[in-house]
Structure formats: C-alpha cells, structure tokens
Design a protein around this motif. Structure first.
Motif, PDB file in Angstrom:
ATOM      1  N   ASP A  50      44.490  20.418  85.240  1.00 53.49           N
ATOM      2  CA  ASP A  50      45.222  21.726  84.983  1.00 53.49           C
ATOM      3  C   ASP A  50      46.656  21.271  84.405  1.00 53.49           C
ATOM      4  O   ASP A  50      47.143  20.062  84.608  1.00 53.49           O
ATOM      5  CB  ASP A  50      45.702  22.349  86.234  1.00 53.49           C
ATOM      6  N   VAL A  51      46.975  22.200  83.663  1.00 52.47           N
ATOM      7  CA  VAL A  51      48.313  21.911  82.773  1.00 52.47           C
ATOM      8  C   VAL A  51      49.400  23.027  83.468  1.00 52.47           C
ATOM      9  O   VAL A  51      49.065  24.057  83.392  1.00 52.47           O
ATOM     10  CB  VAL A  51      48.121  22.036  81.222  1.00 52.47           C
ATOM     11  N   LEU A  52      50.597  22.182  83.969  1.00 50.77           N
ATOM     12  CA  LEU A  52      51.623  23.203  84.549  1.00 50.77           C
ATOM     13  C   LEU A  52      52.852  23.003  83.443  1.00 50.77           C
ATOM     14  O   LEU A  52      53.214  22.005  82.853  1.00 50.77           O
ATOM     15  CB  LEU A  52      51.776  22.586  85.874  1.00 50.77           C
ATOM     16  N   ILE A  53      53.629  23.904  83.811  1.00 52.25           N
ATOM     17  CA  ILE A  53      54.992  23.882  83.178  1.00 52.25           C
ATOM     18  C   ILE A  53      56.231  24.506  83.999  1.00 52.25           C
ATOM     19  O   ILE A  53      55.735  25.296  84.939  1.00 52.25           O
ATOM     20  CB  ILE A  53      55.107  24.678  81.790  1.00 52.25           C
ATOM     21  N   ALA A  54      57.321  23.759  84.071  1.00 54.31           N
ATOM     22  CA  ALA A  54      58.534  24.136  84.694  1.00 54.31           C
ATOM     23  C   ALA A  54      59.161  25.546  84.037  1.00 54.31           C
ATOM     24  O   ALA A  54      59.275  25.358  82.823  1.00 54.31           O
ATOM     25  CB  ALA A  54      59.437  23.188  85.003  1.00 54.31           C
ATOM     26  N   THR A  57      63.252  23.243  83.040  1.00 57.52           N
ATOM     27  CA  THR A  57      62.586  24.063  82.050  1.00 57.52           C
ATOM     28  C   THR A  57      62.006  23.771  81.102  1.00 57.52           C
ATOM     29  O   THR A  57      62.474  22.750  80.103  1.00 57.52           O
ATOM     30  CB  THR A  57      63.584  25.313  81.817  1.00 57.52           C
ATOM     31  N   GLY A  58      60.725  24.030  80.666  1.00 58.00           N
ATOM     32  CA  GLY A  58      59.837  23.597  79.530  1.00 58.00           C
ATOM     33  C   GLY A  58      59.363  22.254  79.784  1.00 58.00           C
ATOM     34  O   GLY A  58      58.267  22.190  78.819  1.00 58.00           O
ATOM     35  N   LYS A  59      59.349  21.548  80.833  1.00 60.50           N
ATOM     36  CA  LYS A  59      58.628  20.313  80.785  1.00 60.50           C
ATOM     37  C   LYS A  59      57.394  20.658  81.321  1.00 60.50           C
ATOM     38  O   LYS A  59      56.832  21.421  82.227  1.00 60.50           O
ATOM     39  CB  LYS A  59      59.597  19.435  82.133  1.00 60.50           C
ATOM     40  N   ILE A  60      56.601  19.743  80.519  1.00 58.76           N
ATOM     41  CA  ILE A  60      54.894  19.984  81.026  1.00 58.76           C
ATOM     42  C   ILE A  60      54.375  18.960  81.975  1.00 58.76           C
ATOM     43  O   ILE A  60      55.043  17.952  81.965  1.00 58.76           O
ATOM     44  CB  ILE A  60      54.151  19.779  79.649  1.00 58.76           C
TER      45      ILE A  60
END
Length: 216
Positions: free
Chosen positions: A83-87, A93-96
């Motif tokens: 799974d790919v997550l994002i802050a 913010t925006g970090k993957i």
C-alpha cells in the motif's frame, strides 16, 4: 519549461494521457484513533510520523484494541503490504510511504491511502510517480506553517501520466516495465551511496591516522 523527470523520459515516445488521480484511483482517509487509548501491544497504528518520504517506518508504532471503540470500525482501515500512503498534514505533509511489511496495520487520521483501480494503474508505478511530486504536493497543501492536504483536491488536481490509455493491458505492461527499471535504478543508487559512504569513512580514518603520526 520544467525539467523532465526520469519517469517522463522513460515515457518519451509512448502515447500518454495525463489523467486526474480520481479517475484512476480511489483514496481513503484514516480513522480517528484516540491517543488516550494507545497501547504498547495490540494491532499497529500507522501515524503521520511513520511516513518518512519513501517508506513507512515501523520503529515507533502505537497499538490499539478494537474492543475500545464502540463507534466506527477501525478494522475497516487496514493497510497491507504494497500500500502507498501519504501524510496529509503537519510537518511531513505530502511525504509518501510504501508499506513493506507482511503484518497488517491500520490507518490513523491525517494519513491517506491510495487505492488504485487495478485495471488501470499499477500501485508501484503510482508510488514512483508520487516521489517526483513532492514540491507540487507541498504547494497543493497550501505550504506555510500549517500545510493541509485535501483528499478531494488531491484527486482533482494531481495528474498522472497513463501510457496507452486505450489499451489497458498494454498500459499495465508498460507501467510494470517502468517499475522494474525504476526499482533497479533505486537499488543501484542505494548501493552506490552505501559504498561511497563506506569509502569516505575509511579515507577519513586513514587521514586521521597519518595526521596523528605526523603530530606525534
């Protein structure tokens, strides 16, 4: 004119359609776990602090007990390997983050999960593309002291290059090949960085030894 990314160079010469993220992927926001109910054992929670820009760092994870929650079902917010997550807010913010674990974890609020439509988009292809969009995501979040990403804005404003959009099978084949190339490139870069660091450390020790010999 902006500089082409390595991914865009790999797509050069291929028919490409830039599609809104919402056309090729669903998006899931996290569950509002209560910090007062965090445990030291139980089921793992992934918070924004665990999303480090490339991976999901599991060195500082909090846990929960599903029995503590009468409203809502936190088990509906699972994260599995790949799974790919994002802050979505705060300093990261925006970090993957790519979740690389055989253990199932659960998504906290302010962390989002991409759910690509498998017939159109390779999850790892999406991951590599998102790594090139850090500046765009920061601007989309409003920048400044309190950046905050909106899932709706993300789905509308983020455009992703889909090769051969009229031939899904060929499109996924091309995406898979690009993933293979980028994964190999990333591994080689990591190995070279490690070797360079080792070499510099050895040279530093050598320099210190000769300097001490001269001064003694």
């Amino acid at each position: 004119m902006s500089k082409m990314t390595f991914m865009e160079k790999l797509l050069d010469g291929v028919e490409v359609e830039w599609k809104a993220l919402g056309d090729v992927s669903e998006f899931k926001n996290g569950f509002a776990f209560k910090s007062s109910l965090f445990k030291e054992i139980g089921l793992p929670i992934i918070r924004i602090t665990n999303v480090d820009g490339k991976t999901v760092n599991l060195s500082d994870v909090k846990y929960f007990d599903p029995a503590d929650y009468n409203i809502g079902n936190p088990l509906n917010y699972s994260i599995i390997n790949g799974d790919v997550l994002i802050a979505m807010s705060g300093a990261t913010t925006g970090k993957i983050g790519y979740f690389n674990s055989s253990e199932t974890a659960y998504l906290n609020q302010r962390v989002g999960k991409f759910e690509p439509k498998s017939e159109m988009l390779n999850n790892r292809y999406l991951y590599h593309f998102l790594l090139t969009k850090a500046d765009f995501l920061y601007v989309l979040a409003g920048g400044g002291a309190q950046p905050n990403l909106s899932s709706n804005k993300l789905k509308e404003k983020l455009l992703i290059p889909i090769p051969c959009p009229d031939n899904p099978e060929k499109s996924l084949e091309i995406q898979s090949e690009i993933v293979r190339i980028l994964d190999t490139f990333t591994e080689l870069t990591t190995e070279l960085t490690t070797e360079l660091t080792t070499e510099l450390t050895a040279r530093k020790k050598q320099y210190s030894y000769y300097r001490d010999q001269l001064l003694s």
